[in-house]
Design an enzyme around this catalytic site. Sequence first.
Site: not given
Ligand code: NAD
Length: 349
Positions: A78, A178-180, A182
């Site tokens: 990572k 977290g509605v980013g 994923v």
């Molecule tokens: P992202 O940055 O697109 O979304 C994260 C969201 O969480 C954002 O909207 C942010 O505002 C919100 N957030 C941050 N802190 C918060 C809190 N305390 N309470 C509520 N919301 C909060 O990230 P992502 O790519 O969607 O990934 C999300 C998680 O999934 C991470 O832990 C990442 O490691 C894991 N993950 C992602 C993938 C992938 O394909 N992107 C794969 C495996 C695991």
Amino acid sequence: MKNHTRDELDTEYFVLRDEEAGLDGVIALHSTALGPGAGGCRFWHYPSREEMTVDAARLARGMTYKNALAELPLGGGKAVLRVPEGQYDREKLFRAFGREVEKLRGRYLTAEDVGTCVTDMEAISSETKHVAGLAQVPGRPGGDPSPWTARGVFGAMRYLALEHLGRPLADCTVAIQGVGNVGGALARLLHAGGAKLILADTNSERLAALATQTGAEVAATSDFCSIKADILAPCALGGVFGEASTARVRAKIVCGAANNQLVSEQDGVRLAERGILYAPDCVVNAGGIINVAAEHLGWDEAEVVRRVDGTAERLARVLARADQLDVAPNLAADGLARERVRQGTALAA
Ligand code: NAD
């Protein structure tokens, strides 16, 4: 020396610094027993270098386990970069990072993670070929891995709802933290499937837009663990379930995409003792890395679909093993992953 875990000490670290480009980070390489250490690049605010390094180590170990459990020919690594304070040139920063990835000559394969996107991967790719998650070419895997991660989590959730709650997801309430990339994709899949949604995010604009789109209820981020829902889906950052927060959980199932949701192994045991089924993150969130592997190894999209849709089956095997050994699912998953890595190490020897 402070109290570091064995995994943190076993990991190889590569310090990344380029003041002119604003690069300040670390690559943690946990294992290359099954293949190149693969895992995304996180771009986040860290209060200190030590916190950043410890996070990288934990995330790298999680990638080793995730890749082994998803039966991928990949090890675990990572990269974690600190967001610079003040102005910076994003493309320059990620190109500098790409040069650091190149120095490892394929021992580490990078892709997107929290805070990074396809454009950043494109910048990295002008310096190294050891990067995935690039803009998609029609008919070939690639692009943002997040929709695949969401698809895998959704499949696991659908299985758990039927198997452990005895009803379809359409009759369930799911709370997403977290509605980013994923969490947003997961919310849309759940909404299309008829589930009732409760959403929480620190980004109020993003939250409001998605709540309007999906007719979801909105909750405060601080209340997430105690939300009255059937399923909690942590999709923000890790460390959601510690000693105090596990005691507040009212849902029957925890199944989400965030990496390292448990503060410690013991928190998985605490959830199990309270009759809450925790679907290990390293089992259910492998969809994205499967797509990354496909891009790297030249698999076609049908293979990605087959493997991502196999998430529920792989989860079922981990849960069966947990039952058989009478241990919490997180411990069963970790044990299975370590077994696969040991087998890989023995084969390579
Ligand atoms: P992202 O940055 O697109 O979304 C994260 C969201 O969480 C954002 O909207 C942010 O505002 C919100 N957030 C941050 N802190 C918060 C809190 N305390 N309470 C509520 N919301 C909060 O990230 P992502 O790519 O969607 O990934 C999300 C998680 O999934 C991470 O832990 C990442 O490691 C894991 N993950 C992602 C993938 C992938 O394909 N992107 C794969 C495996 C695991």
